[in-house]
Design an enzyme around this catalytic site. Structure first.
Site, short mmCIF file in Angstrom:
data_model
loop_
_atom_site.label_atom_id
_atom_site.label_comp_id
_atom_site.label_asym_id
_atom_site.label_seq_id
_atom_site.Cartn_x
_atom_site.Cartn_y
_atom_site.Cartn_z
N SER A 118 0.81 -1.21 0.00
CA SER A 118 0.00 0.00 0.00
C SER A 118 0.85 1.27 0.00
O SER A 118 1.57 1.53 -0.95
CB SER A 118 -0.96 -0.02 1.19
OG SER A 118 -1.90 1.00 1.12
N ASP A 260 -2.60 6.46 -3.58
CA ASP A 260 -1.44 5.84 -2.96
C ASP A 260 -0.96 4.67 -3.82
O ASP A 260 -1.47 4.44 -4.91
CB ASP A 260 -1.73 5.41 -1.52
CG ASP A 260 -2.67 4.22 -1.43
OD1 ASP A 260 -3.47 4.03 -2.37
OD2 ASP A 260 -2.63 3.49 -0.42
N ASP A 262 -1.24 1.45 -4.00
CA ASP A 262 -2.15 0.44 -4.55
C ASP A 262 -3.52 1.02 -4.88
O ASP A 262 -4.45 0.30 -5.20
CB ASP A 262 -2.28 -0.76 -3.62
CG ASP A 262 -3.01 -0.44 -2.32
OD1 ASP A 262 -2.98 0.73 -1.90
OD2 ASP A 262 -3.60 -1.35 -1.73
N ASP A 264 -5.99 2.31 -3.29
CA ASP A 264 -7.22 2.08 -2.53
C ASP A 264 -7.56 3.28 -1.64
O ASP A 264 -8.55 3.27 -0.92
CB ASP A 264 -7.15 0.80 -1.70
CG ASP A 264 -6.11 0.83 -0.60
OD1 ASP A 264 -5.28 1.78 -0.56
OD2 ASP A 264 -6.09 -0.10 0.23
#
Length: 466
Positions: A118, A260, A262, A264
């Protein structure tokens, strides 16, 4: 190596999963190739034991990743572990975490796996697991994976040679996700005439995100879209929105969107260069949905990190705010349990449960852009939805964890500070579930006063946990 020879370091770990999957430094426990193979085998073994409508030979797992260098190693190790348990694997390459949840459902896979840490720097990586329904797996399944990896000799559970699984790559996954995201934007509107600065954090969305907004008609200026394996989240993306804010002003854009690693989570910027965090995105969305009768139970789910100003503004508008523990999985859990359809975190995880099963930065941004179009308002006007109560957040790196109440003097210190706040603020301290950090949040009317309190707590904890 059998599990009977697991090192003492592994034994001490007690568990693999944190608040958002398994995470750690690449090539260090638990993110080593041999451990990842075992994790893949454990997941595969559980999936083979579960009952599905599909024939066992058709059981497949979708694996996606972000742009970290270690993603190649982990991808192959995971696929090997799953194949060895007779599970077929479909690799989709770099794709946002919510895209894997979507593809898992639509491709009728029995599970989806995201290889990503992440917002963490490139040297970290992680594994997030989705069930066949596109939601992250239960804690019960996490514990069973841990048990199999740490206590069982998985080699004794392997199927016959003729039942080994296959791995293949899916080439059109990015196009599928782009169409999916665009379908959440009102059909009667476009983004024609809108100029957007987009920061993809050199991460998983570097290809798909620009296409989503461009295909809806926007002029898109892209930052952080040149990943090299080590520059993901490196002074770009949702954790570092200042560069985006400067670019919005420079290019006279209508709005900035920062994802960010990833994708999400999302942080936005108004046309004046002011940062719009997750709390404000939630407020904008909740008020708009309530006005149109779309906010289920007139309720918004937030976390303990959300600003008190959000709660007050929502209550004034007749919207109930339910607060849960920090972590988007706890937000989703509460939403599913009680039939709510909007929730999220100040950090930018925004969940529209009518559209997606987890935080989706692109869909959250599209939702705000839709409000701008439908109300004909600028981002700065929408963002003035509430007044923040001053907050100070300190992220302190620590060498060890222990129950806070077990630290001598901690309870007395917090009680002393809360007494000084006299009901006009709060203290919230927690360990991060994804990195060796303890977060100290103090909220109150006077910024100087709460900064002093936050420093006092941080200094105490640094001494006790270093």
């Amino acid at each position: 190596m059998t599990n009977k020879k697991v090192s003492k370091v592994e034994k001490k770990s007690a568990k693999l999963f944190g608040t958002d999957g398994i995470r750690g430094t690449a090539n260090q426990y638990p993110m080593t190739a041999d451990m990842v193979v075992k994790i893949g085998q454990a997941i595969g073994y559980i999936l083979q034991k579960q009952k599905y409508n599909a024939h066992p030979s058709l059981r497949k797992v979708v694996i996606g990743k972000d742009t970290r260098l270690s993603g190649y190693m982990i991808e192959q190790a995971l696929a090997s572990g799953l194949n060895s348990m007779g599970v077929h694997v479909q690799l989709v390459g770099p794709l946002p975490t919510p895209g894997i949840g979507y593809l898992t459902r639509t491709m009728r896979a029995v599970a989806g796996i995201v290889i990503s840490a992440s917002h963490n720097p490139f040297h970290d990586n992680g594994i997030k697991v989705f069930g066949a329904d596109g939601f992250k797996i239960s804690e019960e399944m996490e514990r069973e994976i841990e048990r199999l990896v740490l206590e069982e000799d998985l080699n004794t559970l392997l199927p016959p040679s003729k039942d080994i699984g296959r791995t293949r790559r899916i080439d059109d996954s990015q196009g599928r996700y782009i169409v999916y995201c665009k379908s959440t934007f009102p059909l009667e509107y476009t983004l024609d005439g809108m100029r957007i600065v987009l920061d993809t954090a050199n991460g998983a969305s570097y290809k798909v995100a620009p296409s989503i907004f461009q295909e809806l008609g926007a002029e898109v200026i892209v930052l952080g879209d040149d990943p090299n394996g080590i520059n993901i989240n490196d002074k770009v993306g949702a954790l570092y929105p200042q560069k985006l804010a400067e670019a919005v002003v420079q290019y006279r854009a209508d709005v900035g969107i920062s994802l960010d690693g990833d994708a999400d989570r999302v942080i936005m910027v108004d046309e004046k260069g002011q940062i719009v965090n997750g709390d404000r995105i939630l407020a904008i969305s909740a008020l708009h949905m309530k006005e149109r009768g779309l906010l289920k139970n007139n309720t918004l789910v937030a976390t303990q990190m959300s600003n008190f100003g959000l709660e007050k503004a929502m209550n004034d508008a007749g919207i109930k705010v339910v607060k849960v523990g920090v972590g988007d999985k706890y937000v989703v859990e509460e939403m599913r349990k009680n039939g709510y359809n909007l929730g999220g975190e100040q950090s930018g995880h925004i969940i529209f449960l009518d559209h997606t099963t987890t935080g989706d930065g692109c869909i959250a941004a599209l939702s705000v852009l839709a409000v701008m179009k439908q109300t004909n308002k600028k981002m700065s006007d929408l963002a003035r939805v509430f007044d923040d109560m001053p907050q100070v957040l300190i992220n302190l790196r620590v060498k060890r964890r222990m129950e806070l109440d077990e630290i001598k003097g901690y309870h007395d210190l917090i009680a002393h500070i809360e007494k000084k706040l006299a009901g006009n603020g709060r203290v919230f301290v927690r360990f991060s579930g994804t990195e060796p950090v303890i977060r100290v949040l103090v909220e109150g009317k006077d910024k100087t006063e709460i900064s002093h309190y936050a420093d006092e707590i941080a200094a105490f904890l640094e001494k006790e946990l270093s």
